[in-house]
Design a protein around this motif. Structure first.
Motif, PDB file in Angstrom:
ATOM      1  N   HIS A 137       1.089   8.003  -9.943  1.00 43.93           N
ATOM      2  CA  HIS A 137       1.530   8.688  -8.823  1.00 43.93           C
ATOM      3  C   HIS A 137       0.607   9.682  -7.786  1.00 43.93           C
ATOM      4  O   HIS A 137      -0.369   8.890  -8.195  1.00 43.93           O
ATOM      5  CB  HIS A 137       2.753   9.009  -8.402  1.00 43.93           C
ATOM      6  CG  HIS A 137       4.165   7.863  -9.153  1.00 43.93           C
ATOM      7  ND1 HIS A 137       5.550   8.291  -9.292  1.00 43.93           N
ATOM      8  CD2 HIS A 137       4.008   6.501  -8.762  1.00 43.93           C
ATOM      9  CE1 HIS A 137       6.458   6.958  -9.165  1.00 43.93           C
ATOM     10  NE2 HIS A 137       5.204   5.644  -9.028  1.00 43.93           N
ATOM     11  N   CYS A 138       1.028  10.832  -8.035  1.00 45.21           N
ATOM     12  CA  CYS A 138       0.203  11.814  -7.183  1.00 45.21           C
ATOM     13  C   CYS A 138      -0.334  12.449  -7.988  1.00 45.21           C
ATOM     14  O   CYS A 138      -0.672  13.992  -7.656  1.00 45.21           O
ATOM     15  CB  CYS A 138       0.642  12.395  -6.215  1.00 45.21           C
ATOM     16  SG  CYS A 138       2.143  13.362  -6.054  1.00 45.21           S
ATOM     17  N   ASN A 156      -4.898  16.773   3.412  1.00 38.41           N
ATOM     18  CA  ASN A 156      -3.879  15.322   3.533  1.00 38.41           C
ATOM     19  C   ASN A 156      -4.431  14.074   4.759  1.00 38.41           C
ATOM     20  O   ASN A 156      -5.058  14.151   5.247  1.00 38.41           O
ATOM     21  CB  ASN A 156      -3.270  16.091   5.350  1.00 38.41           C
ATOM     22  CG  ASN A 156      -1.450  17.403   4.535  1.00 38.41           C
ATOM     23  OD1 ASN A 156      -1.500  16.696   3.604  1.00 38.41           O
ATOM     24  ND2 ASN A 156      -1.483  17.836   5.264  1.00 38.41           N
ATOM     25  N   LYS A 157      -3.720  13.157   3.135  1.00 31.42           N
ATOM     26  CA  LYS A 157      -4.297  11.861   4.317  1.00 31.42           C
ATOM     27  C   LYS A 157      -3.429  11.769   5.480  1.00 31.42           C
ATOM     28  O   LYS A 157      -2.166  12.120   5.354  1.00 31.42           O
ATOM     29  CB  LYS A 157      -4.219  10.979   3.253  1.00 31.42           C
ATOM     30  CG  LYS A 157      -5.102  10.918   2.236  1.00 31.42           C
ATOM     31  CD  LYS A 157      -4.728   9.586   1.213  1.00 31.42           C
ATOM     32  CE  LYS A 157      -3.932  10.086   0.248  1.00 31.42           C
ATOM     33  NZ  LYS A 157      -3.941  10.935  -0.796  1.00 31.42           N
ATOM     34  N   LEU A 180       4.949  14.049  -0.265  1.00 25.96           N
ATOM     35  CA  LEU A 180       5.738  11.794   0.251  1.00 25.96           C
ATOM     36  C   LEU A 180       5.068  10.887   0.199  1.00 25.96           C
ATOM     37  O   LEU A 180       3.621  10.934   0.253  1.00 25.96           O
ATOM     38  CB  LEU A 180       6.170  12.399   1.885  1.00 25.96           C
ATOM     39  CG  LEU A 180       7.004  11.643   2.403  1.00 25.96           C
ATOM     40  CD1 LEU A 180       8.331  12.017   1.886  1.00 25.96           C
ATOM     41  CD2 LEU A 180       6.536  11.543   4.053  1.00 25.96           C
ATOM     42  N   PHE A 198       5.306   2.084   7.711  1.00 28.13           N
ATOM     43  CA  PHE A 198       5.764   2.586   6.289  1.00 28.13           C
ATOM     44  C   PHE A 198       7.297   3.119   5.852  1.00 28.13           C
ATOM     45  O   PHE A 198       7.675   3.304   7.062  1.00 28.13           O
ATOM     46  CB  PHE A 198       5.162   3.930   6.242  1.00 28.13           C
ATOM     47  CG  PHE A 198       3.623   2.985   6.002  1.00 28.13           C
ATOM     48  CD1 PHE A 198       3.118   2.304   6.817  1.00 28.13           C
ATOM     49  CD2 PHE A 198       2.454   2.874   4.787  1.00 28.13           C
ATOM     50  CE1 PHE A 198       1.760   1.789   6.647  1.00 28.13           C
ATOM     51  CE2 PHE A 198       1.645   2.714   4.612  1.00 28.13           C
ATOM     52  CZ  PHE A 198       1.171   1.856   5.245  1.00 28.13           C
ATOM     53  N   ASN A 223      -5.894   6.049  -5.536  1.00 31.55           N
ATOM     54  CA  ASN A 223      -5.417   6.199  -4.738  1.00 31.55           C
ATOM     55  C   ASN A 223      -5.825   7.917  -4.071  1.00 31.55           C
ATOM     56  O   ASN A 223      -5.614   8.273  -3.198  1.00 31.55           O
ATOM     57  CB  ASN A 223      -4.387   5.332  -3.909  1.00 31.55           C
ATOM     58  CG  ASN A 223      -3.898   5.560  -2.786  1.00 31.55           C
ATOM     59  OD1 ASN A 223      -4.770   5.618  -1.270  1.00 31.55           O
ATOM     60  ND2 ASN A 223      -2.864   5.903  -2.118  1.00 31.55           N
ATOM     61  N   SER A 224      -4.917   8.347  -5.651  1.00 32.06           N
ATOM     62  CA  SER A 224      -4.757   9.436  -5.164  1.00 32.06           C
ATOM     63  C   SER A 224      -6.028  10.294  -5.565  1.00 32.06           C
ATOM     64  O   SER A 224      -5.608  12.073  -6.011  1.00 32.06           O
ATOM     65  CB  SER A 224      -3.742  10.255  -6.010  1.00 32.06           C
ATOM     66  OG  SER A 224      -4.164  10.202  -8.000  1.00 32.06           O
ATOM     67  N   MET A 252       1.000  -0.940  -0.049  1.00 36.05           N
ATOM     68  CA  MET A 252       0.075   0.026  -0.120  1.00 36.05           C
ATOM     69  C   MET A 252       0.650   1.141  -0.015  1.00 36.05           C
ATOM     70  O   MET A 252       2.011   1.409   0.387  1.00 36.05           O
ATOM     71  CB  MET A 252      -1.449   0.046   0.714  1.00 36.05           C
ATOM     72  CG  MET A 252      -2.026   1.314   1.281  1.00 36.05           C
ATOM     73  SD  MET A 252      -2.524   1.177   2.893  1.00 36.05           S
ATOM     74  CE  MET A 252      -4.145   2.313   2.871  1.00 36.05           C
ATOM     75  N   GLU A 253       0.891   2.586  -0.769  1.00 38.20           N
ATOM     76  CA  GLU A 253       1.320   3.871  -0.771  1.00 38.20           C
ATOM     77  C   GLU A 253       0.565   4.773  -0.091  1.00 38.20           C
ATOM     78  O   GLU A 253      -1.236   4.384  -0.848  1.00 38.20           O
ATOM     79  CB  GLU A 253       0.936   4.054  -2.410  1.00 38.20           C
ATOM     80  CG  GLU A 253       2.850   2.839  -3.058  1.00 38.20           C
ATOM     81  CD  GLU A 253       3.145   3.174  -4.322  1.00 38.20           C
ATOM     82  OE1 GLU A 253       3.710   2.534  -4.770  1.00 38.20           O
ATOM     83  OE2 GLU A 253       2.437   4.515  -5.068  1.00 38.20           O
ATOM     84  N   ILE A 254       0.770   5.689   0.664  1.00 39.92           N
ATOM     85  CA  ILE A 254       0.249   6.580   0.782  1.00 39.92           C
ATOM     86  C   ILE A 254       0.802   8.441   0.483  1.00 39.92           C
ATOM     87  O   ILE A 254       1.981   8.256   0.631  1.00 39.92           O
ATOM     88  CB  ILE A 254       0.119   6.933   2.046  1.00 39.92           C
ATOM     89  CG1 ILE A 254      -1.173   5.825   2.582  1.00 39.92           C
ATOM     90  CG2 ILE A 254      -0.771   8.330   2.538  1.00 39.92           C
ATOM     91  CD1 ILE A 254      -1.330   5.818   4.432  1.00 39.92           C
ATOM     92  N   TRP A 255       0.649   8.746  -0.129  1.00 37.63           N
ATOM     93  CA  TRP A 255       0.595  10.216  -0.792  1.00 37.63           C
ATOM     94  C   TRP A 255      -0.025  11.071  -0.100  1.00 37.63           C
ATOM     95  O   TRP A 255      -0.991  11.500   0.202  1.00 37.63           O
ATOM     96  CB  TRP A 255       0.662  10.974  -2.124  1.00 37.63           C
ATOM     97  CG  TRP A 255       0.975   9.508  -3.265  1.00 37.63           C
ATOM     98  CD1 TRP A 255       0.864   8.354  -4.232  1.00 37.63           C
ATOM     99  CD2 TRP A 255       2.254  10.009  -3.928  1.00 37.63           C
ATOM    100  NE1 TRP A 255       1.706   8.140  -4.617  1.00 37.63           N
ATOM    101  CE2 TRP A 255       2.900   9.334  -4.509  1.00 37.63           C
ATOM    102  CE3 TRP A 255       3.711  11.007  -3.781  1.00 37.63           C
ATOM    103  CZ2 TRP A 255       3.932   8.716  -5.402  1.00 37.63           C
ATOM    104  CZ3 TRP A 255       4.413  10.844  -4.756  1.00 37.63           C
ATOM    105  CH2 TRP A 255       4.834   9.615  -5.663  1.00 37.63           C
ATOM    106  N   THR A 256       0.990  12.457   0.707  1.00 38.76           N
ATOM    107  CA  THR A 256       0.953  12.716   1.563  1.00 38.76           C
ATOM    108  C   THR A 256       1.513  14.458   1.079  1.00 38.76           C
ATOM    109  O   THR A 256       3.076  14.425   0.850  1.00 38.76           O
ATOM    110  CB  THR A 256       0.933  13.022   3.238  1.00 38.76           C
ATOM    111  OG1 THR A 256       1.055  11.537   3.664  1.00 38.76           O
ATOM    112  CG2 THR A 256       0.412  13.449   3.916  1.00 38.76           C
ATOM    113  N   LYS A 257       0.183  15.393   1.509  1.00 40.20           N
ATOM    114  CA  LYS A 257       1.247  16.513   0.978  1.00 40.20           C
ATOM    115  C   LYS A 257       2.393  17.277   2.092  1.00 40.20           C
ATOM    116  O   LYS A 257       1.123  16.754   3.390  1.00 40.20           O
ATOM    117  CB  LYS A 257      -0.182  17.458   0.227  1.00 40.20           C
ATOM    118  CG  LYS A 257       0.576  18.646  -0.145  1.00 40.20           C
ATOM    119  CD  LYS A 257      -0.620  20.527  -0.510  1.00 40.20           C
ATOM    120  CE  LYS A 257      -0.911  20.760   0.568  1.00 40.20           C
ATOM    121  NZ  LYS A 257      -2.195  21.648   0.313  1.00 40.20           N
ATOM    122  N   GLN A 276       5.336   7.441   1.296  1.00 43.70           N
ATOM    123  CA  GLN A 276       5.041   6.349   1.622  1.00 43.70           C
ATOM    124  C   GLN A 276       4.250   5.135   1.501  1.00 43.70           C
ATOM    125  O   GLN A 276       3.592   4.583   1.469  1.00 43.70           O
ATOM    126  CB  GLN A 276       4.757   6.656   3.711  1.00 43.70           C
ATOM    127  CG  GLN A 276       5.822   7.112   4.429  1.00 43.70           C
ATOM    128  CD  GLN A 276       4.728   8.277   5.305  1.00 43.70           C
ATOM    129  OE1 GLN A 276       3.895   8.957   5.190  1.00 43.70           O
ATOM    130  NE2 GLN A 276       6.013   8.413   6.407  1.00 43.70           N
TER     131      GLN A 276
END
Lengths: 228, 228
Positions: free
Chosen positions: A178-179, B224-225, A98, A108, B217-218, A1-6, A100
């Motif tokens: 990606h994002c 913010n997640k 970013l 993560f 996902n995005s 699982m991937e999380i993109w966070t600003k 993770q």
């Protein structure tokens, strides 16, 4: 699982020892119309990649490069961009995200830090830069298409009534690397092209189950569906 | 609800009193490679439309036009195609699809008959025709992008291992107008680019829930997640 966070610029500057990337949205207000006399609010220069996804020009920072040096190099390789005439610098910075990635043990790990830039162009300059992409070193190698992300909404007619978002709302149902979709949303708000409420509304439209059903309906294979 | 069904040429010829459309897939074998030394099997000339969806050049038959006359006109408007040099005729016909649309009373009515054509080009000719699209009358009006649908598969590397279909499989997750995805599948089989089993496999890959999760996902908005 991937999380993109600003994350903020300060937070981004503190993160070392992670792969970095830099991408840029060139855009303009074309002052044109599309079908049904619909004004085109803005167009953003995007690409189709050889992996089949949509994205912005840019790429991963090589060892020994700064983020901006990477961006210049990628814009030259992917767009044949004359960086001297059309420089992208710190004042074009919009946001950082970013990534993770979940590891096998459930923890993560930071795996990518993506910087995003934005540069508004006069429309004639946009058209000139757009054309040059076909001469770029990576055209046909990594880059498999040049597109104008359509910030517009066709609101008249029965199709638009039934499936709102014809234009940018429908465009948001596409698949992005990606994002990139989030980066696109950020710069659209940052540059004042749309408000956050307007973007949120387009995202909602892109989630409409009836629209999704209509769009995937033909993803069935080549067997005949039962004719009514 | 709309249903698109492939029908035979004879069946298509019997259907009158319905809107008709004609589209065409120009394609070539570029004999090039993309990243990770991956061969590019074929590329198909497609477009991004102002409604945000992908499709093939072509359009709806006007009153008084034949199907082929419509196609010639649309190819000229959308691609600045020199029809005399690159004619598309009956021998380029691939398939026909009938759209039936649910009415308010629950019955289904024939609402469109879409003919599809395919023309293989030498790669140098493909590149020449591709470039001219930027000069077309409808560039920037109805047509918002020119793309090479990537019939290729990047199989090496951890990303491709985790999410098979990097290339054509991922491309099939994009959103297409009407039955363009099915038309694309038909001509790919018809022209011997891929077998039916190979196409079916790519469609399956595009339905992979983990790939879908990664790609959408995005699509969350600009909040913010939670960072891990």
């Amino acid at each position: 699982m991937e999380i993109w966070t600003k994350i903020s610029k300060d937070e981004a500057d503190e993160i070392t020892d992670v792969v970095k990337a830099a991408h840029c949205a060139f855009w303009c207000e074309p002052e044109t119309k599309t079908i049904r006399n619909t004004p085109v609010k803005a167009i953003l220069m995007m690409q189709l990649r050889s992996d089949g996804l949509l994205g912005f020009p840019g790429g991963v920072v090589d060892v020994g490069e700064t983020v901006l040096e990477c961006l210049k190099r990628e814009l030259r390789e992917e767009m044949a961009l004359d960086n001297a005439r059309f420089p992208v610098g710190e004042d074009n910075w919009v946001c950082a995200h970013l990534r993770q990635t979940e590891q096998l043990d459930g923890s993560f790990k930071n795996t990518q830090l993506s910087h995003f830039f934005s540069k508004k162009l006069d429309k004639e300059v946009f058209y000139e830069i757009e054309k040059r992409q076909l001469e770029a070193e990576h055209w046909g190698y990594e880059i498999f298409g040049l597109i104008r992300a359509p910030v517009l909404e066709i609101t008249t007619g029965s199709v638009a009534q039934k499936y709102p978002g014809r234009g940018f709302g429908w465009f948001l149902t596409q698949s992005f690397i990606h994002c990139a979709r989030e980066q696109m949303a950020e710069m659209i708000i940052y540059e004042g092209i749309l408000t956050k409420d307007e973007i949120d509304r387009y995202f909602e439209m892109s989630q409409n189950p009836e629209l999704r059903e209509k769009l995937i309906n033909s993803s069935c294979l080549t067997e005949n569906k039962t004719r009514k």
